[in-house]
Design a protein around this motif. Structure first.
Motif, PDB file in Angstrom:
ATOM      1  N   HIS A  74      -1.523   7.390  11.356  1.00 54.73           N
ATOM      2  CA  HIS A  74      -2.540   8.442  11.338  1.00 54.73           C
ATOM      3  C   HIS A  74      -2.471   9.292  10.072  1.00 54.73           C
ATOM      4  N   GLU A  75      -2.076   8.685   8.950  1.00 58.21           N
ATOM      5  CA  GLU A  75      -2.133   9.375   7.656  1.00 58.21           C
ATOM      6  C   GLU A  75      -3.136   8.660   6.765  1.00 58.21           C
ATOM      7  N   VAL A  76      -3.979   9.446   6.091  1.00 53.36           N
ATOM      8  CA  VAL A  76      -5.072   8.907   5.275  1.00 53.36           C
ATOM      9  C   VAL A  76      -5.032   9.578   3.915  1.00 53.36           C
ATOM     10  N   THR A  78       0.863  -1.175   0.000  1.00 47.97           N
ATOM     11  CA  THR A  78       0.000   0.000   0.000  1.00 47.97           C
ATOM     12  C   THR A  78       0.897   1.220   0.000  1.00 47.97           C
ATOM     13  N   LEU A  79       0.307   2.407   0.050  1.00 49.30           N
ATOM     14  CA  LEU A  79       1.112   3.624   0.012  1.00 49.30           C
ATOM     15  C   LEU A  79       1.974   3.734   1.266  1.00 49.30           C
ATOM     16  N   PRO A  80       3.180   4.288   1.133  1.00 47.95           N
ATOM     17  CA  PRO A  80       4.075   4.421   2.302  1.00 47.95           C
ATOM     18  C   PRO A  80       3.645   5.566   3.210  1.00 47.95           C
ATOM     19  N   LEU A  88      -8.711   5.460   1.783  1.00 45.58           N
ATOM     20  CA  LEU A  88     -10.157   5.394   1.987  1.00 45.58           C
ATOM     21  C   LEU A  88     -10.859   5.479   0.642  1.00 45.58           C
ATOM     22  N   LEU A  89     -11.787   4.559   0.393  1.00 40.38           N
ATOM     23  CA  LEU A  89     -12.534   4.489  -0.867  1.00 40.38           C
ATOM     24  C   LEU A  89     -13.928   5.087  -0.667  1.00 40.38           C
ATOM     25  N   ARG A  96      -4.130  12.954   9.588  1.00 40.34           N
ATOM     26  CA  ARG A  96      -3.627  13.916   8.610  1.00 40.34           C
ATOM     27  C   ARG A  96      -3.917  13.383   7.208  1.00 40.34           C
ATOM     28  N   ILE A  97      -4.183  14.293   6.284  1.00 42.25           N
ATOM     29  CA  ILE A  97      -4.500  13.946   4.904  1.00 42.25           C
ATOM     30  C   ILE A  97      -3.243  14.094   4.057  1.00 42.25           C
TER      31      ILE A  97
END
Length: 457
Positions: A73-75, A67-69, A229-230, A255-256
């Motif tokens: 708490h990062e979305v 998945t993304l690195p 998140l989908l 955090r986004i």
């Protein structure tokens, strides 16, 4: 000498200033985002992540290993199936109010119907990927040619909405319905396109309430604490739930992260291989996918003593056949305890009666008072002949009685009176000493009683 030093200082200063300006051009600092955001209490976008699709062609732990690195708490927010002006414009306004950047996967037919909506996404600074031309839910069963046409047509329609500017379209693709297939993934990888899955959905495509969409999104994010998140920007329930989702993420310290593709002028963000796993291995956490041992190797080949098949009572022929066909290591024969029959105590047996005890004398016609005399023995010898001669007469009488049952009931037996009874008694014969042998006559009823008594004795 002094002039040379001043020249060197001037050159170094220009180098530092140029590097600072160059870094400002290639990165999006949090201060710049905060300056562009009109809401001081907004969630904002914490950082921009640059990825190379060729290095990591498949991401999203719902279907893939990587998945993304992201840090804890990062979305990353993603939206599918747009643009649809009625709801997509509201989603854009909500994201703008919170200064949040997201990634949108566009359907080609929607881009043809609303090209202005695609351009609005680019103008707002979001990342635009593709989601096929007609959103078929059968790409896991499609032949390669048809799947390729869906992918290529979707890219062409989205580029047409962007006036053919390929730099504005990210090489990101999400398979409709997440109906993955290796032939589709291999084709995307050959084109340098990254296949996106997700780490947690909110099920907003189902007929559920906005409250349910909010609950699922927050619960699943909290369970994994980071990931993709989908969502869908064409659903009214998503529009209603999105403000609460963003507000809760801010309250809980999330955090986004905005994701963009790497280019020649924008290199990929430096990462370590373990960062591309949702739970990277460490010294305190065991590796989840431990390599499998292909063949187990025993430290020694000695076997423990075991009973052989001959010592066992195999009742099942199939099990015996299977055991004989199975390649088993030779075992050492051992003394296995054999079952022994219990010794029964001797029992006292009673004598068995002879067969003559149960033999009943039959066809006794006469009762002799002197059975031991020579005349009696001769009479006994002639008795069978007399019985044989009287048999036809007895049969005739029985037939007459059958024809006239009432008359037979009032007559005495023929053997009890008449000439036949007199003929059955032989004449008196002299004894050896000269005296005549006297044969007593008995009445039929007395004779029958005597015969019954002898039979009983």
């Amino acid at each position: 000498m002094i002039a040379n030093v001043l020249t060197t200082i001037r050159k170094r200063s220009l180098t530092v200033i140029g590097a600072a300006l160059l870094s400002c051009c290639f990165m999006t600092p949090q201060g710049a985002l905060a300056a562009d955001c009109q809401n001081p209490n907004a969630l904002g976008t914490s950082r921009t992540l640059v990825v190379d699709p060729r290095e990591h062609p498949r991401i999203g732990t719902m279907q893939y290993r990587e998945t993304l690195p992201l840090a804890d708490h990062e979305v990353v927010l993603t939206f599918d199936d747009g643009p649809l002006p009625k709801y997509s414009n509201q989603v854009l306004a909500i994201l703008a109010s919170q200064c949040v950047k997201a990634t949108f996967f566009i359907i080609g037919s929607q881009a043809n119907a609303n090209p202005e909506g695609v351009r609005k996404l680019i103008a707002a600074g979001h990342t635009v990927g593709t989601h096929s031309q007609h959103h078929p839910l059968t790409m896991d069963r499609m032949p390669l040619e048809r799947a390729r046409q869906e992918i290529d047509d979707g890219i062409a329609s989205t580029l047409a909405a962007l006036n053919g500017d390929k730099s504005k379209l990210a090489p990101f693709f999400r398979i409709p319905g997440l109906m993955r297939a290796e032939i589709v993934e291999n084709y995307l990888a050959s084109q340098g396109i990254q296949t996106w899955s997700a780490d947690f959905p909110a099920d907003d495509w189902r007929h559920v309430s906005p409250q349910r969409v909010y609950d699922l999104a927050i619960q699943r994010i909290e369970a994994k604490r980071k990931g993709i998140l989908l969502l869908h920007d064409i659903q009214p329930r998503t529009v209603a739930a999105l403000p609460r989702i963003l507000a809760t993420l801010k309250e809980r310290g999330y955090r986004i992260v905005h994701v963009v593709p790497a280019t020649a002028d924008r290199p990929a963000t430096p990462t370590e291989p373990q960062q591309w796993y949702l739970h990277p291995p460490s010294e305190t956490v065991a590796i989840a996918r431990w390599p499998r041992v292909p063949n187990f190797v025993f430290t020694e080949t000695r076997t423990l003593p075991a009973p052989v098949l001959a010592d066992l009572d195999w009742r099942d022929a199939e099990m015996l056949d299977h055991a004989q066909r199975t390649r088993l290591a030779p075992v050492r024969r051992t003394l296995w305890p054999q079952p022994r029959l219990a010794q029964l105590a001797p029992m006292a047996t009673l004598p068995i009666p002879a067969a003559d005890v149960f033999r009943v004398p039959e066809a006794l016609g006469l009762t002799l008072l002197a059975a031991r005399s020579p005349g009696g023995r001769k009479l006994a010898q002639r008795a069978p002949d007399a019985a044989a001669s009287s048999a036809p007469r007895a049969q005739a009488i029985s037939a007459r009685q059958a024809r006239h049952p009432k008359q037979a009931a009032h007559h005495a037996p023929a053997a009890a009176h008449g000439k036949g009874h007199a003929d059955a008694q032989p004449a008196a014969q002299p004894k050896p000493n000269g005296r005549p042998l006297h044969i007593a006559k008995r009445a039929p009823r007395a004779e029958a009683s005597a015969i019954a008594k002898r039979v009983a004795d």
